[in-house]
Design an enzyme around this catalytic site. Structure first.
Site, PDB file in Angstrom:
ATOM      1  N   CYS A 249       0.842  -1.202   0.000  1.00  0.00           N
ATOM      2  CA  CYS A 249       0.000   0.000   0.000  1.00  0.00           C
ATOM      3  C   CYS A 249       0.878   1.254   0.000  1.00  0.00           C
ATOM      4  O   CYS A 249       1.437   1.644   1.036  1.00  0.00           O
ATOM      5  CB  CYS A 249      -0.918  -0.015   1.220  1.00  0.00           C
ATOM      6  SG  CYS A 249      -1.816   1.526   1.494  1.00  0.00           S
ATOM      7  N   CYS A 252       0.015   4.063   2.489  1.00  0.00           N
ATOM      8  CA  CYS A 252       0.373   3.647   3.857  1.00  0.00           C
ATOM      9  C   CYS A 252       1.855   3.917   4.119  1.00  0.00           C
ATOM     10  O   CYS A 252       2.220   4.496   5.151  1.00  0.00           O
ATOM     11  CB  CYS A 252       0.098   2.164   4.059  1.00  0.00           C
ATOM     12  SG  CYS A 252      -1.571   1.611   3.710  1.00  0.00           S
TER      13      CYS A 252
END
Length: 352
Positions: A249, A252
Site C-alpha cells: 500500500c 500507507c
C-alpha cells in the site's frame, strides 16, 4: 566484420523490442454491428468512457484493463444493454452485436444485444455457469449443486471479478446458507469484490459488525514478527492508534515517516501505535517494517480484507486507522497526521 557486428546488434535490439511488445498488455475490441447501425458507439468500463466511429458495420476499441471488468456499449441519446454487460480482458476480442431501435412513449431507445464474443475467458466461465443454471436450477438438490459449482469457480479464479459477482449475487438471492457463503468468502480474493459487494457479504457473514466512533473497540489477538500472539487488550491504559496497512500500500508507506515522528514524540506519555498488516506475504511485510523503521508493535492478519477483524472494523481499503482511548473506546476513525497531533496534545497534555 564491422557490418556483421552492426547486424548482430540490430538483431538483439529487435529481439528485445519484440519481447517488450509482448509484455505490453492491452485489449483490441473488434466489433461487428447487425441491425440499426449507428454512426458512432461508446464503450464504458470502470471509470473509462471511450468513443469510436462505426464504418461499414465495423468498429474498434483499443485500451487496457487491470483485470477482467464489466463493460457496456452506449448509443446516444438513450440505449439499453439486453445482456446487461459483457466482460472485457486484455486480449484480441471479437464481438458481434445486434441493435434494434424501439420507440417507447416519446423516446427512441437503442436496444443492444451481444450475439457472440470471442477472446474473453471470463465470458466462457459466465456462459458455462448460465448453462449450468438453466440445466439444474429446478432440481431438488439445487442448493448443493450450486454450492459445489461456485466453489469450483471461486477456488480456480479467486481474483476474477465474475467470481465476486457470483458470490455477491447469492447473498441477494439467498440460495446458499450462511456457512456456505462464509466458506466461499474465505476462498475468494477481496480484489474480486467491489467495496459495496464486500460490505454486503460481510453483513451476512458477520451480522454483528461494525465498530463506530464512540463504541468500545472489538478486541482481537494476532501474531507479531516473532509469531507471538499479541492482544489488543494489552494496550489498555494507553491511547492507541490502530493502523491498518500493508507493504504493497503506497499511501500507507508514504505516511509512515510522519507517523514515526509522532510516535517518538508521544511514546513516553501513554501513547502507542499498533500496526495491523493485511499482507499475505510475510517476507514483504517484514521487509517493509525494517525499511520504514516501524518500531511500534506490528501484527498481521493473513486473512486480510476477508478476515473477521477487517470486517468488524469495516476496513474496505487502506490505510485505515482508529484512535482508541485508554479505556478502549473509539475516539476517531481515519484521523489525519495533523489532527492526530492535535488530539494527542489535547488528551495527553501539551508538554510534548
Amino acid at each position: 566484420m564491422k557490418r556483421n557486428y552492426l547486424y548482430i546488434l540490430l538483431t538483439v535490439i529487435l529481439i528485445i523490442s519484440c519481447k517488450d511488445q509482448k509484455n505490453i498488455k492491452s485489449f483490441t475490441l473488434n466489433g461487428t454491428v447487425n441491425g440499426d447501425t449507428p454512426n458512432y458507439i461508446y464503450l464504458e468500463y470502470g471509470k473509462v468512457r471511450d468513443c469510436t466511429i462505426v464504418m461499414n458495420n465495423k468498429f474498434q476499441f483499443i485500451g487496457f484493463v487491470e483485470k477482467p471488468i464489466e463493460a457496456t456499449f452506449i448509443i446516444p441519446p438513450i440505449s439499453s444493454m439486453v445482456n446487461d454487460w459483457f466482460y472485457l480482458e486484455n486480449n484480441i476480442v471479437d464481438i458481434e452485436i445486434s441493435i434494434e431501435k424501439k420507440t417507447m412513449k416519446t423516446y427512441e431507445i437503442n436496444f443492444i444485444k451481444v450475439d457472440t464474443i470471442l477472446g474473453v475467458k471470463t465470458e466462457l466461465i459466465r456462459s458455462d455457469f448460465e448453462s449450468f443454471k438453466r440445466s439444474y436450477k429446478s432440481d431438488a438438490n439445487w442448493n448443493s449443486k450450486l454450492f459445489q459449482k461456485l466453489a469450483k469457480i471461486i477456488e480456480k479464479k479467486p481474483s476474477n471479478s465474475y467470481s465476486g459477482y457470483l458470490l455477491a449475487e447469492q447473498v441477494i438471492n439467498e440460495d446458499l446458507n450462511i456457512d456456505q457463503i462464509k466458506y466461499l468468502f474465505k476462498k475468494i480474493d477481496s480484489n474480486a469484490l467491489s467495496n459495496t459487494q464486500l460490505e454486503s457479504i460481510r453483513r451476512v457473514v458477520y451480522p454483528d459488525l461494525s465498530i463506530e466512533v464512540g463504541k468500545q473497540l472489538f478486541d482481537f489477538d494476532l501474531p507479531n514478527l516473532k509469531n507471538e500472539i499479541i492482544s489488543s487488550k494489552n494496550f489498555r491504559g494507553k491511547v492507541v492508534l490502530i493502523d491498518f496497512w500493508a507493504s504493497w500500500c503506497a499511501p500507507c508507506r508514504k505516511v509512515n515517516p510522519e507517523l514515526l515522528e509522532i510516535y517518538k514524540q508521544f511514546k513516553d506519555n501513554e501513547f502507542t501505535v499498533l500496526g495491523v498488516s493485511l499482507d499475505v506475504d510475510l517476507k514483504k511485510w517484514n521487509n517493509a517494517i525494517v525499511e520504514d523503521k516501524l518500531i511500534w508493535e506490528n501484527i498481521i492478519d493473513i486473512e486480510g480484507f476477508n478476515g473477521e477483524i477487517a470486517a468488524k472494523y469495516n476496513v474496505t481499503s487502506i490505510p485505515t486507522n482508529f484512535l482508541v482511548s485508554k479505556n478502549g473506546k473509539i475516539i476517531a476513525k481515519n484521523i489525519t497526521i495533523d489532527d492526530l497531533k492535535i488530539q494527542l496534545n489535547k488528551i495527553l497534555g501539551a508538554n510534548n
